[in-house]
Every structure is written in structure tokens, then in C-alpha cells.
Design an enzyme around this catalytic site. Structure first.
Site, mmCIF file in Angstrom:
data_model
loop_
_atom_site.group_PDB
_atom_site.id
_atom_site.type_symbol
_atom_site.label_atom_id
_atom_site.label_comp_id
_atom_site.label_asym_id
_atom_site.label_seq_id
_atom_site.Cartn_x
_atom_site.Cartn_y
_atom_site.Cartn_z
ATOM 1 N N GLU A 1 0.801 -1.221 0.000
ATOM 2 C CA GLU A 1 0.000 0.000 0.000
ATOM 3 C C GLU A 1 0.837 1.276 0.000
ATOM 4 O O GLU A 1 0.800 2.033 0.965
ATOM 5 C CB GLU A 1 -0.905 0.006 1.237
ATOM 6 C CG GLU A 1 -1.780 -1.216 1.353
ATOM 7 C CD GLU A 1 -2.569 -1.281 2.654
ATOM 8 O OE1 GLU A 1 -3.712 -1.733 2.610
ATOM 9 O OE2 GLU A 1 -2.035 -0.866 3.709
ATOM 10 N N PRO A 2 1.577 1.532 -1.065
ATOM 11 C CA PRO A 2 2.359 2.763 -1.085
ATOM 12 C C PRO A 2 1.469 3.994 -1.309
ATOM 13 O O PRO A 2 0.592 3.966 -2.163
ATOM 14 C CB PRO A 2 3.300 2.572 -2.272
ATOM 15 C CG PRO A 2 2.562 1.640 -3.186
ATOM 16 C CD PRO A 2 1.732 0.750 -2.299
ATOM 17 N N CYS B 1 0.698 32.126 13.621
ATOM 18 C CA CYS B 1 1.096 32.653 14.919
ATOM 19 C C CYS B 1 1.667 31.553 15.815
ATOM 20 O O CYS B 1 1.117 31.253 16.888
ATOM 21 C CB CYS B 1 -0.100 33.314 15.582
ATOM 22 S SG CYS B 1 -0.808 34.567 14.532
ATOM 23 N N TYR C 1 0.576 14.049 2.059
ATOM 24 C CA TYR C 1 0.360 14.467 3.461
ATOM 25 C C TYR C 1 0.622 15.947 3.692
ATOM 26 O O TYR C 1 1.032 16.337 4.785
ATOM 27 C CB TYR C 1 1.218 13.612 4.415
ATOM 28 C CG TYR C 1 0.964 12.138 4.246
ATOM 29 C CD1 TYR C 1 -0.263 11.583 4.602
ATOM 30 C CD2 TYR C 1 1.926 11.299 3.690
ATOM 31 C CE1 TYR C 1 -0.511 10.246 4.419
ATOM 32 C CE2 TYR C 1 1.680 9.947 3.509
ATOM 33 C CZ TYR C 1 0.458 9.428 3.870
ATOM 34 O OH TYR C 1 0.216 8.101 3.682
ATOM 35 N N ARG D 1 3.613 18.837 8.422
ATOM 36 C CA ARG D 1 4.584 17.778 8.721
ATOM 37 C C ARG D 1 5.834 18.248 9.477
ATOM 38 O O ARG D 1 6.269 17.572 10.407
ATOM 39 C CB ARG D 1 4.962 17.003 7.458
ATOM 40 C CG ARG D 1 3.774 16.234 6.858
ATOM 41 C CD ARG D 1 4.178 15.311 5.718
ATOM 42 N NE ARG D 1 5.048 14.261 6.181
ATOM 43 C CZ ARG D 1 6.364 14.226 6.016
ATOM 44 N NH1 ARG D 1 6.985 15.178 5.356
ATOM 45 N NH2 ARG D 1 7.061 13.248 6.516
HETATM 46 C C1 LIG Z 1 -0.735 5.450 5.855
HETATM 47 C C2 LIG Z 1 -0.908 4.054 5.450
HETATM 48 C C3 LIG Z 1 -0.338 3.595 4.262
HETATM 49 C C4 LIG Z 1 0.515 4.451 3.365
HETATM 50 O O1 LIG Z 1 1.682 4.890 3.958
HETATM 51 P P1 LIG Z 1 2.765 5.651 3.066
HETATM 52 O O2 LIG Z 1 3.815 6.055 4.039
HETATM 53 O O3 LIG Z 1 2.088 6.823 2.451
HETATM 54 O O4 LIG Z 1 3.242 4.685 2.028
HETATM 55 C C5 LIG Z 1 -0.581 2.291 3.892
HETATM 56 N N1 LIG Z 1 -1.338 1.467 4.667
HETATM 57 C C6 LIG Z 1 -1.903 1.889 5.813
HETATM 58 C C7 LIG Z 1 -2.733 0.954 6.607
HETATM 59 C C8 LIG Z 1 -1.706 3.187 6.243
HETATM 60 O O5 LIG Z 1 -2.266 3.586 7.395
#
Ligand SMILES: *Cc1c(COP(=O)(O)O)cnc(C)c1O
Length: 474
Positions: free
Chosen positions: A319-320, A394, A424, A363
Site C-alpha cells: 500500500e504505497p 502565529c 500528506y 509535517r
Molecule cells: C498510511 C498508510 C499507508 C501508506 O503509507 P505511506 O507512508 O504513504 O506509504 C498504507 N497502509 C496503511 C494501513 C496506512 O495507514
């Protein structure tokens, strides 16, 4: 000249005030290709160009601050993940940044999509995304969110608590549907940039612990349910990770859990999701792995573990989020004030204030995240001065780029571009100080389109339902 010329601040002491990783640039106008999206270059006149468009033109059209997504770069990164992990499934993590158009690109590049709220799911569905290719996350999904996920037919729901399993069963019965479910487990690994700690990181809100048996209980519970199809397990160990060591530990522990489940129930679960978190380069100190190298490592780890447990290798998904949209985006701000500040030891730091800040990129304040920046509307013949790019809010912690060398003649009206800003930043933006959130435009082949328009003060003030006491003096 109304502004202060800061070239005098550049002398040996400045290096002492800068972090060790940041070296004084030999050419302050140079662009490090590791930090910028693939179509970014300097035009012959010195201004930055992205997707074939001069940033000054974009700024004339939409103003500052503005976020710019390089469509070609986004698609190339999505494609690189898909081909490196061929045979496995790649889910784009929509929370990094999602609009209907982005959902369309993700679909066209053959990726799957993760969402974690009703809002993200709605954007994905309105973008035409096939619900069967969507995964629904969240540690506290409301009944409404689960109902929407089930009725739209999302491909899988990643369950995070026993309460949620109860809720899903009740909704499945009411709507006469079945739920396809992954159980989120905590493998006791929390990965950080450049390091990971493989102990005692189960003290967090996400997932079911493997070590205390909660994960097995949840899996058995789902498996026993007449309305739930248990597909497998899911683990996500952190973000901005550069080292596959954390994934190795997570894969080992999750594969062991699949093997224990098989021994306890006789059932072979076929799905394993190893989450996201692949790091990107925000500054010259970051050196991320390519999707190809990640794929080689992860395939090796999963195959080794499958052999060790004498089980078939599971079907893996990843899941990138950041690694696809982060490097594809940049933020462009206009400089409003330039203020040299004397530091102990005789050095100077130049505070460069821009027209955005922690409201569009939280961030640095939230995580101490580091960024880079460059002068975007022109080049300069001056040397670099140690600068800190700060916002207009501020808060003393309202920092966008903690340390960067920018040309010593930087002045109000200049444009500054911050690379690696696609993930993000706009997605986490707030209205702190009643500042409207910036627009996001996509650029490609000398065309630009608006993904999100700029929020207006009328949008913001329109939320205020209170009394109108008078009229605004003209
Ligand atoms: C945030 C998240 C991601 C993605 O993370 P990245 O750092 O953007 O790659 C994938 N899976 C889950 C469950 C997340 O909470």
C-alpha cells in the site's frame, strides 16, 4: 531597495549553524534530480518549469501558495510499483492525497486503492473507481461508513476491533450482503526512518496484537461468522521507511501467524498485506530504494518464510501512498519578508517568510519533517545563505523548511518551490488562523488543470452561522 541584502551573512560560522548533512552548495541554482519530479527543469531564463509550464505562468493564473502535481511523474511511479510487484497487488493509499482525478489515474495505471473514511470512499467512487478494487481501512469506522462500504461492494474491509466485527455482522444481516475481510494485526515492529525497533510496539491504537493472542481470536471470530469471508491478514509497520529489515520481521511474524491459523483450523488463508511506508527523498540526506529493489527484497522474504513454514506463498498486497504522490508534487510560495537573525558564535540565519505555512504543510511541526527548497522564479549569481523558510501563522514552530541554502539576494516577491510535497501536505491542511487552503493543479505536456480549487474566505466565513453585527467598512 526596501529589502535587506543578506550576502554579508555568509561566512565560515554559518556552516556551524547548519545541520551536518547540509553542505554549502557550489551552485545555489542547481536542482538535485533525486528531489524533484521528473519533468522539473530550469528554463533558459532561470525560472522553474514543471510539466512544460513555467511556474510564473501558473502563479499568474492561480496565485500562491499553490500545490503542483506532475501527472507524468505520478503515473511513472504508479507504473514502476505495478511492474516491480507484478503478480502482487498494489493499493495506492488515498490518504496521502486523493481527488476524483487522482483516483482516475490510479485506476488507469492498474492499481487498487485504499481509503479510510466515508469522504475518501465517496471521492474514489465519484472518480469512477471500481469498488471491488477498493480496500477500506480505519480503526473506528462508523456504522454509516461500514454501511457505505458494504453496499457499494468494496473489495475488502480491514477490520481493526471486535466492536467493528460485531457492527459488520449486524449490517451484513440487515442488508443481506457478505463482507470480505482482512484482520489488521500488529506484528510488534515499529519502523522509523533509518531504523526499526522490533519490540514492545503494541501499545498503539491500530490492530490486534499477535503476541498476546488477540489477532488469532479475531481471525477465528471472523472465520466462524456466517456472513464474513476472511481473506487474510494485514500489517502496516510505519512510514518513511528506508530499510526492509522492518518488513522482514513483520513478514516473519505474520507468516507464522498464518501457519498457526492453518494448524488450528485447517484453513489456508491466501492473502497477506504488508502495508505501505516506503520512504522518499525530501532532502539530500534521504536515499530511498527503487520499487525494483524493494520488490526483490520482499519477494525473497515472503518465499523464504513460506518455505520455512511449508506453506504455499500467500498472495501479497502492498500500500504505497507517499512513494507515489510525494515526489510528484511541489509547493510554490511567494516570499513576503526576509529577516536575518544573529546566532550565537557570529553566524546568521535568514528567516524567509512565505504566504503559506503549517496550515498547508503540518509535517515539519508535527513530525520534525525536513524539506528542501529552491528559488523558483529566477536564478541568482549570489552565494547561498543559510535560510529557514517559515509560514505566516502565529506559532514559532510554523516552519516549512528548517535548513536550506537559498541565494543571498532572495527578496520579497520571489517564488520558492518545495519539492516532494505531494503527500500528506494538502491532504492534512487546516484553516488555522482562518487561512483558506491552497489549490492543487496538475500539469502535463504544457497543460494545467485544477484538481482542487483554492478555498475562499467566503467558503470559510460561510461556515460561521453567528450573528452579523454590522457591515464591513468600505
Ligand atoms: C498510511 C498508510 C499507508 C501508506 O503509507 P505511506 O507512508 O504513504 O506509504 C498504507 N497502509 C496503511 C494501513 C496506512 O495507514
Amino acid at each position: 531597495m526596501t529589502h535587506m541584502h543578506v550576502a554579508g551573512s555568509v561566512h565560515a560560522d554559518v556552516a556551524a549553524a547548519a545541520p551536518q548533512w547540509l553542505s554549502v552548495p557550489t551552485d545555489v541554482n542547481a536542482l538535485d534530480p533525486a528531489l524533484w519530479s521528473s519533468t522539473v527543469r530550469r528554463r533558459p531564463d532561470g525560472a522553474l518549469e514543471v510539466g512544460g509550464i513555467d511556474v510564473r505562468t501558473l502563479v499568474d493564473e492561480v496565485g500562491t501558495p499553490v500545490y503542483v502535481i506532475d501527472e507524468q511523474d505520478f503515473r511513472q511511479r504508479a507504473r514502476a510499483f505495478r511492474s516491480a510487484f507484478a503478480g502482487w497487488d498494489v493499493y495506492y493509499a488515498g490518504k496521502a492525497f486523493l481527488t476524483r482525478t487522482i483516483a482516475g489515474w490510479v485506476h488507469e495505471e492498474g492499481l487498487f486503492l485504499d481509503v479510510c473514511t466515508e469522504g475518501e470512499l465517496r471521492v474514489a467512487l465519484e472518480g469512477g473507481f471500481d469498488p471491488a478494487r477498493i480496500g477500506m481501512h480505519g480503526n473506528n469506522k462508523s456504522r454509516r461508513e461500514l454501511e457505505m462500504a458494504l453496499r457499494s461492494g468494496v473489495g475488502r474491509i480491514i477490520v481493526d476491533s471486535l466492536d467493528e466485527i460485531d457492527r459488520i455482522e449486524e449490517l451484513c444481516r440487515r442488508h443481506e450482503v457478505r463482507a470480505r475481510v482482512m484482520v489488521r494485526v500488529t506484528p510488534g515492529v515499529e519502523a522509523h526512518t533509518h531504523e526499526y525497533i522490533a519490540t514492545a510496539h503494541e501499545d498503539q491504537k491500530f490492530g490486534f496484537s499477535i503476541t498476546n493472542g488477540a489477532a488469532m481470536v479475531a481471525m477465528v471470530r471472523c472465520h466462524a461468522s456466517p456472513v464474513i469471508d476472511l481473506l487474510g491478514i494485514h500489517s502496516h509497520i510505519g512510514s518513511q521507511i528506508f530499510d526492509t529489515g522492518g518488513f522482514e520481521v513483520a513478514a516473519r511474524r505474520t507468516m507464522k501467524l498464518l501457519s498457526q491459523f492453518q494448524q488450528a483450523t485447517g484453513i489456508v488463508l491466501s492473502e497477506l498485506d504488508l502495508g505501505g511506508g516506503f520512504g522518499i527523498a525530501y532532502t539530500s540526506q534521504d536515499s530511498p530504494s527503487s520499487p525494483e529493489d524493494l520488490a526483490t527484497d520482499l519477494r525473497d522474504i515472503v518465499e523464504t518464510e513460506a518455505r520455512a513454514h511449508q506453506m504455499p506463498a500467500p498472495h501479497v498486497s502492498l500500500e504505497p501512498g507517499r512513494a507515489i504522490v510525494g515526489p510528484a508534487g511541489m509547493a510554490v510560495y511567494e516570499v513576503g519578508t526576509v529577516k536575518p537573525v544573529d546566532l550565537d558564535g557570529g553566524a546568521q540565519r535568514v528567516y524567509v517568510s512565505v504566504d503559506g505555512g503549517m496550515s498547508d504543510n503540518i509535517r515539519p511541526a508535527l513530525y520534525g519533517a525536513e524539506y528542501s527548497a529552491t528559488l523558483a522564479n529566477r536564478t541568482s549569481a549570489e552565494v547561498g545563505a543559510l535560510c529557514r523558510v517559515v509560514g505566516k501563522h502565529c506559532e514559532g514552530g510554523d516552519i516549512l523548511v528548517r535548513d536550506e541554502y537559498l541565494p543571498a539576494d532572495i527578496h520579497p516577491g520571489d517564488l520558492i518551490a518545495v519539492p516532494a510535497s505531494g503527500a500528506y501536505s494538502r491532504s492534512m491542511a487546516s484553516n488555522y488562523n482562518h487561512v483558506p487552503r491552497p489549490p492543487v493543479v496538475a500539469v502535463d505536456q504544457a497543460q494545467w488543470t485544477t484538481l482542487l480549487r483554492r478555498e475562499t474566505l467566503d467558503d470559510l466565513v460561510g461556515l460561521d452561522q453567528g450573528q452579523v453585527v454590522g457591515t464591513i467598512p468600505q
